[in-house]
Design a protein around this motif. Structure first.
Motif, PDB file in Angstrom:
ATOM      1  N   GLU A   1      11.551  -4.705  14.611  1.00  0.00           N
ATOM      2  CA  GLU A   1      12.061  -3.373  14.277  1.00  0.00           C
ATOM      3  C   GLU A   1      12.588  -3.332  12.848  1.00  0.00           C
ATOM      4  N   ASN A   2      13.302  -4.378  12.437  1.00  0.00           N
ATOM      5  CA  ASN A   2      13.812  -4.439  11.068  1.00  0.00           C
ATOM      6  C   ASN A   2      12.673  -4.493  10.053  1.00  0.00           C
ATOM      7  N   LEU A   3      11.648  -5.279  10.362  1.00  0.00           N
ATOM      8  CA  LEU A   3      10.503  -5.385   9.453  1.00  0.00           C
ATOM      9  C   LEU A   3       9.740  -4.066   9.359  1.00  0.00           C
ATOM     10  N   LEU A   4       9.558  -3.401  10.471  1.00  0.00           N
ATOM     11  CA  LEU A   4       8.861  -2.107  10.458  1.00  0.00           C
ATOM     12  C   LEU A   4       9.646  -1.067   9.662  1.00  0.00           C
ATOM     13  N   SER A   5      10.955  -1.086   9.818  1.00  0.00           N
ATOM     14  CA  SER A   5      11.808  -0.168   9.059  1.00  0.00           C
ATOM     15  C   SER A   5      11.736  -0.471   7.561  1.00  0.00           C
ATOM     16  N   ALA A   6      11.781  -1.736   7.207  1.00  0.00           N
ATOM     17  CA  ALA A   6      11.697  -2.137   5.797  1.00  0.00           C
ATOM     18  C   ALA A   6      10.341  -1.756   5.215  1.00  0.00           C
ATOM     19  N   ARG A   7       9.285  -1.909   6.004  1.00  0.00           N
ATOM     20  CA  ARG A   7       7.949  -1.522   5.533  1.00  0.00           C
ATOM     21  C   ARG A   7       7.873  -0.026   5.277  1.00  0.00           C
ATOM     22  N   GLN A   8       8.444   0.754   6.155  1.00  0.00           N
ATOM     23  CA  GLN A   8       8.429   2.204   6.007  1.00  0.00           C
ATOM     24  C   GLN A   8       9.183   2.621   4.735  1.00  0.00           C
ATOM     25  N   ARG A   9      10.327   1.984   4.471  1.00  0.00           N
ATOM     26  CA  ARG A   9      11.080   2.274   3.247  1.00  0.00           C
ATOM     27  C   ARG A   9      10.268   1.892   2.008  1.00  0.00           C
ATOM     28  N   ALA A  10       9.626   0.731   2.057  1.00  0.00           N
ATOM     29  CA  ALA A  10       8.822   0.274   0.926  1.00  0.00           C
ATOM     30  C   ALA A  10       7.651   1.224   0.673  1.00  0.00           C
ATOM     31  N   GLU A  11       7.026   1.677   1.739  1.00  0.00           N
ATOM     32  CA  GLU A  11       5.912   2.613   1.599  1.00  0.00           C
ATOM     33  C   GLU A  11       6.385   3.923   0.985  1.00  0.00           C
ATOM     34  N   SER A  12       7.545   4.390   1.395  1.00  0.00           N
ATOM     35  CA  SER A  12       8.116   5.612   0.838  1.00  0.00           C
ATOM     36  C   SER A  12       8.393   5.445  -0.652  1.00  0.00           C
ATOM     37  N   HIS A  13       8.965   4.321  -1.029  1.00  0.00           N
ATOM     38  CA  HIS A  13       9.243   4.048  -2.446  1.00  0.00           C
ATOM     39  C   HIS A  13       7.951   3.948  -3.252  1.00  0.00           C
ATOM     40  N   PHE A  14       6.938   3.362  -2.653  1.00  0.00           N
ATOM     41  CA  PHE A  14       5.641   3.239  -3.311  1.00  0.00           C
ATOM     42  C   PHE A  14       5.055   4.613  -3.606  1.00  0.00           C
ATOM     43  N   GLU A  15       5.105   5.513  -2.624  1.00  0.00           N
ATOM     44  CA  GLU A  15       4.575   6.868  -2.814  1.00  0.00           C
ATOM     45  C   GLU A  15       5.342   7.601  -3.910  1.00  0.00           C
ATOM     46  N   GLU A  16       6.667   7.431  -3.942  1.00  0.00           N
ATOM     47  CA  GLU A  16       7.471   8.051  -4.993  1.00  0.00           C
ATOM     48  C   GLU A  16       7.098   7.481  -6.358  1.00  0.00           C
ATOM     49  N   ALA A  17       6.883   6.194  -6.419  1.00  0.00           N
ATOM     50  CA  ALA A  17       6.557   5.539  -7.685  1.00  0.00           C
ATOM     51  C   ALA A  17       5.194   5.987  -8.202  1.00  0.00           C
ATOM     52  N   LYS A  18       4.258   6.214  -7.302  1.00  0.00           N
ATOM     53  CA  LYS A  18       2.930   6.657  -7.734  1.00  0.00           C
ATOM     54  C   LYS A  18       3.023   7.969  -8.506  1.00  0.00           C
ATOM     55  N   SER A  19       3.818   8.898  -8.023  1.00  0.00           N
ATOM     56  CA  SER A  19       3.926  10.181  -8.699  1.00  0.00           C
ATOM     57  C   SER A  19       4.634  10.051 -10.039  1.00  0.00           C
ATOM     58  N   VAL A  20       5.559   9.115 -10.141  1.00  0.00           N
ATOM     59  CA  VAL A  20       6.261   8.892 -11.401  1.00  0.00           C
ATOM     60  C   VAL A  20       5.350   8.183 -12.398  1.00  0.00           C
ATOM     61  N   LEU A  21       4.568   7.241 -11.930  1.00  0.00           N
ATOM     62  CA  LEU A  21       3.726   6.455 -12.816  1.00  0.00           C
ATOM     63  C   LEU A  21       2.518   7.216 -13.342  1.00  0.00           C
ATOM     64  N   HIS A  22       2.135   8.275 -12.703  1.00  0.00           N
ATOM     65  CA  HIS A  22       0.967   9.032 -13.112  1.00  0.00           C
ATOM     66  C   HIS A  22       1.370  10.451 -13.512  1.00  0.00           C
ATOM     67  N   PRO A  23       1.683  10.661 -14.786  1.00  0.00           N
ATOM     68  CA  PRO A  23       2.134  11.987 -15.235  1.00  0.00           C
ATOM     69  C   PRO A  23       1.093  13.082 -14.997  1.00  0.00           C
ATOM     70  N   MET A  24      -0.186  12.720 -14.915  1.00  0.00           N
ATOM     71  CA  MET A  24      -1.219  13.734 -14.669  1.00  0.00           C
ATOM     72  C   MET A  24      -0.984  14.450 -13.338  1.00  0.00           C
ATOM     73  N   ARG A  25      -0.332  13.787 -12.431  1.00  0.00           N
ATOM     74  CA  ARG A  25      -0.073  14.397 -11.124  1.00  0.00           C
ATOM     75  C   ARG A  25       0.939  15.523 -11.217  1.00  0.00           C
ATOM     76  N   SER A  26       1.736  15.528 -12.273  1.00  0.00           N
ATOM     77  CA  SER A  26       2.774  16.553 -12.386  1.00  0.00           C
ATOM     78  C   SER A  26       2.356  17.744 -13.236  1.00  0.00           C
ATOM     79  N   ILE A  27       1.168  17.697 -13.836  1.00  0.00           N
ATOM     80  CA  ILE A  27       0.697  18.830 -14.637  1.00  0.00           C
ATOM     81  C   ILE A  27       0.339  19.966 -13.688  1.00  0.00           C
ATOM     82  N   PRO A  28       0.866  21.166 -13.955  1.00  0.00           N
ATOM     83  CA  PRO A  28       0.559  22.308 -13.084  1.00  0.00           C
ATOM     84  C   PRO A  28      -0.947  22.619 -13.066  1.00  0.00           C
ATOM     85  N   ASN A  29      -1.402  23.134 -11.952  1.00  0.00           N
ATOM     86  CA  ASN A  29      -2.821  23.459 -11.788  1.00  0.00           C
ATOM     87  C   ASN A  29      -3.327  24.401 -12.878  1.00  0.00           C
TER      88      ASN A  29
END
Length: 106
Positions: free
Chosen positions: A20-48
């Motif tokens: 349970e602890n490992l699954l919770s830690a994985r979920q947090r890491a995945e969430s942080h990864f998704e947040e980091a992807k949007s920060v690392l790729h400025p093209m994702r933040s350019i309005p349509n």
């Protein structure tokens, strides 16, 4: 025998807690990864709307005198824009100004 069963039950309980602890830690890491992807790729933040304007700059309304353009060439705009990402594909397909001119090389 009872002591062995109690020992096994205790180990199973600990293993479940660890899982349970490992699954919770994985979920947090995945969430942080998704947040980091949007920060690392400025093209994702350019309005349509801005992207569509940029796409429009890739399309010339006049045929260049020194070239023989072909609107069906998949290596040229607007086709090329549809192969960058899912978002770019949707935007390019929904942008009529990108498809307003047709040049065919016979």
């Amino acid at each position: 025998a009872r002591a062995a069963l109690e020992d096994l039950d205790s180990k199973i309980f600990q293993a479940r807690q660890l899982l349970e602890n490992l699954l919770s830690a994985r979920q947090r890491a995945e969430s942080h990864f998704e947040e980091a992807k949007s920060v690392l790729h400025p093209m994702r933040s350019i309005p349509n709307e801005i992207l569509v304007e940029i796409f429009g700059c890739c399309i010339s309304s006049e045929i260049p005198a020194d070239e023989d353009p072909d609107s069906l060439d998949p290596r040229a705009s607007p086709w090329l824009l549809t192969r960058v990402s899912r978002r770019w594909r949707e935007l390019a397909i929904k942008s009529p100004q990108l498809w307003a001119y047709l040049w065919l090389d016979f």
